[in-house]
Design an enzyme around this catalytic site. Sequence first.
Site, PDB file in Angstrom:
ATOM      1  N   CYS A 108      -8.583  -3.111  -2.471  1.00  0.00           N
ATOM      2  CA  CYS A 108      -8.718  -3.389  -0.964  1.00  0.00           C
ATOM      3  C   CYS A 108      -9.214  -4.803  -0.424  1.00  0.00           C
ATOM      4  CB  CYS A 108      -9.003  -2.641  -0.989  1.00  0.00           C
ATOM      5  SG  CYS A 108      -8.543  -1.843   1.673  1.00  0.00           S
ATOM      6  N   ARG A 232       5.084  -3.107  -3.847  1.00  0.00           N
ATOM      7  CA  ARG A 232       6.477  -3.299  -2.510  1.00  0.00           C
ATOM      8  C   ARG A 232       8.280  -3.027  -3.505  1.00  0.00           C
ATOM      9  NH1 ARG A 232       4.641  -8.176  -1.183  1.00  0.00           N
ATOM     10  NH2 ARG A 232       3.895  -8.128  -3.812  1.00  0.00           N
TER      11      ARG A 232
HETATM   12  C1  FMN Z   1       1.481  -1.146   2.667  1.00  0.00           C
HETATM   13  C2  FMN Z   1       0.520  -1.534   1.801  1.00  0.00           C
HETATM   14  C3  FMN Z   1      -0.480  -0.467   1.595  1.00  0.00           C
HETATM   15  C4  FMN Z   1      -0.951  -0.430   0.759  1.00  0.00           C
HETATM   16  N1  FMN Z   1      -2.244   0.187   0.519  1.00  0.00           N
HETATM   17  C5  FMN Z   1      -2.984   0.732  -0.596  1.00  0.00           C
HETATM   18  C6  FMN Z   1      -3.521   1.316  -1.185  1.00  0.00           C
HETATM   19  O1  FMN Z   1      -4.182   2.213   0.378  1.00  0.00           O
HETATM   20  N2  FMN Z   1      -4.599   2.000  -1.948  1.00  0.00           N
HETATM   21  C7  FMN Z   1      -4.279   0.608  -3.589  1.00  0.00           C
HETATM   22  O2  FMN Z   1      -5.015   0.653  -4.440  1.00  0.00           O
HETATM   23  N3  FMN Z   1      -3.286  -0.343  -2.993  1.00  0.00           N
HETATM   24  C8  FMN Z   1      -2.709  -0.353  -1.479  1.00  0.00           C
HETATM   25  N4  FMN Z   1      -1.787  -1.286  -1.112  1.00  0.00           N
HETATM   26  C9  FMN Z   1      -1.426  -2.624  -3.115  1.00  0.00           C
HETATM   27  C10 FMN Z   1      -0.818  -1.961  -3.722  1.00  0.00           C
HETATM   28  O3  FMN Z   1      -0.925  -0.886  -4.004  1.00  0.00           O
HETATM   29  C11 FMN Z   1      -0.486  -3.376  -5.535  1.00  0.00           C
HETATM   30  O4  FMN Z   1      -1.167  -3.297  -5.330  1.00  0.00           O
HETATM   31  C12 FMN Z   1       0.225  -4.411  -4.253  1.00  0.00           C
HETATM   32  O5  FMN Z   1       1.463  -4.609  -3.458  1.00  0.00           O
HETATM   33  C13 FMN Z   1       0.597  -4.993  -4.818  1.00  0.00           C
HETATM   34  O6  FMN Z   1       2.213  -4.717  -5.591  1.00  0.00           O
HETATM   35  P1  FMN Z   1       3.570  -5.057  -5.629  1.00  0.00           P
HETATM   36  O7  FMN Z   1       3.217  -6.489  -5.369  1.00  0.00           O
HETATM   37  O8  FMN Z   1       3.827  -3.643  -6.132  1.00  0.00           O
HETATM   38  O9  FMN Z   1       3.651  -4.164  -3.657  1.00  0.00           O
HETATM   39  C14 FMN Z   1      -1.460  -1.193  -0.894  1.00  0.00           C
HETATM   40  C15 FMN Z   1       0.355  -2.148  -0.203  1.00  0.00           C
HETATM   41  C16 FMN Z   1       1.051  -2.459   1.303  1.00  0.00           C
HETATM   42  C17 FMN Z   1       1.697  -3.389   1.121  1.00  0.00           C
END
Ligand code: FMN
Length: 327
Positions: A108, A232
């Site tokens: 985070c 995403r």
């Molecule tokens: C809106 C949003 C909320 C997120 N909330 C969390 C969360 O609560 N816990 C966490 O470990 N990662 C959280 N993430 C990170 C995602 O789990 C992920 O690691 C990050 O978006 C990268 O992956 P991606 O490119 O597939 O989106 C969040 C991401 C987004 C976009």
Amino acid sequence: MNNTFPIKKKSLLFAPMEGITDEAYRLAVMKTFPEWDLFSTDFLRVPTEGSFSKKFIMEHFGKEAYAKPDLRNKTAFQILANEKGNTPLACQQIENLGFKHLDLNLGCPSKRVNQHLGGAYLLSDLKALQKIIKNIRENFPHHFSVKMRIGYKDDSNFLNCIKLFENEGVDAITIHGRTRDQLYKGTADWEYIKMASKETSVPIIGNGDIWSVTDIENIFDYTNCHSIMLGRGALKTPWLAPLYKMKERYNKEELFEIRKKRIPLYFSSLKEEYAKRCSQDALILKRFKSFSRNIFDDFPQNEIVKRKFMRSKSLKEFEELLDFFCK
Ligand SMILES: Cc1cc2nc3c(=O)[nH]c(=O)nc-3n(C[C@H](O)[C@H](O)[C@H](O)COP(=O)(O)O)c2cc1C
């Protein structure tokens, strides 16, 4: 202690996303696209004083998802901890309620969370990190995974973190290939996922910028990671897990036709789940807008299309737009 990761190789994990992956959302996706192998709650902060109440834990996870063991066991329970919190007690409480998979948030990037010495901050303080990891390992006998970025300010601690997790008996490591300071800039660097997969026998879950079936194939080929997690990309294409698992491969036009068929199905299952929990259409509309972040990206004139959905004044108007654009 059980060191066997519960999922088979090449699994597809739906990422925790605060403000998105609440109980209703997870259940709707689980029921409509059961090909996703594992879900996660978003993070629950371990209190610095006192303990969680049972009600609080249950509300965070959701009672329906909890009541059915097959659904419960398909979802990791994510916590966010710092050195001051009573992590041992929190783990015991979660264990006593019958949860079998706990995930620690080490990614985070929020200023507030990092100022309180939690989330990605811990990647810069290995002493505090080790204490927390030990506390969890000693107090949670089931599957324990961590979800990390490649560092806080830079990547200098990356391999030390991986070694620490291995030495302390962590069962799996999810890696988002960006530092905390990079936030979402540029593209995630899968090189770190490849490096970690080589360096440790702990299963590595690759994460970051996986948007399509081709990306899924590429990240598995390039990094040799155990499994992958999509955030995403899953929000843009919640039917990506079934698309990957079926034998057929589709071209751009075919994928767009599939998109137009799946979007109404997705929103109608979301409506069904949210309607069980809240009677106000205005609240459901608000949720629908938060799920619309990327889903219209592939439409011609996507900015205009998205704006129309975001400006809809009622659930009925949103649904009429779905009928219009997805016919
Ligand atoms: C809106 C949003 C909320 C997120 N909330 C969390 C969360 O609560 N816990 C966490 O470990 N990662 C959280 N993430 C990170 C995602 O789990 C992920 O690691 C990050 O978006 C990268 O992956 P991606 O490119 O597939 O989106 C969040 C991401 C987004 C976009």
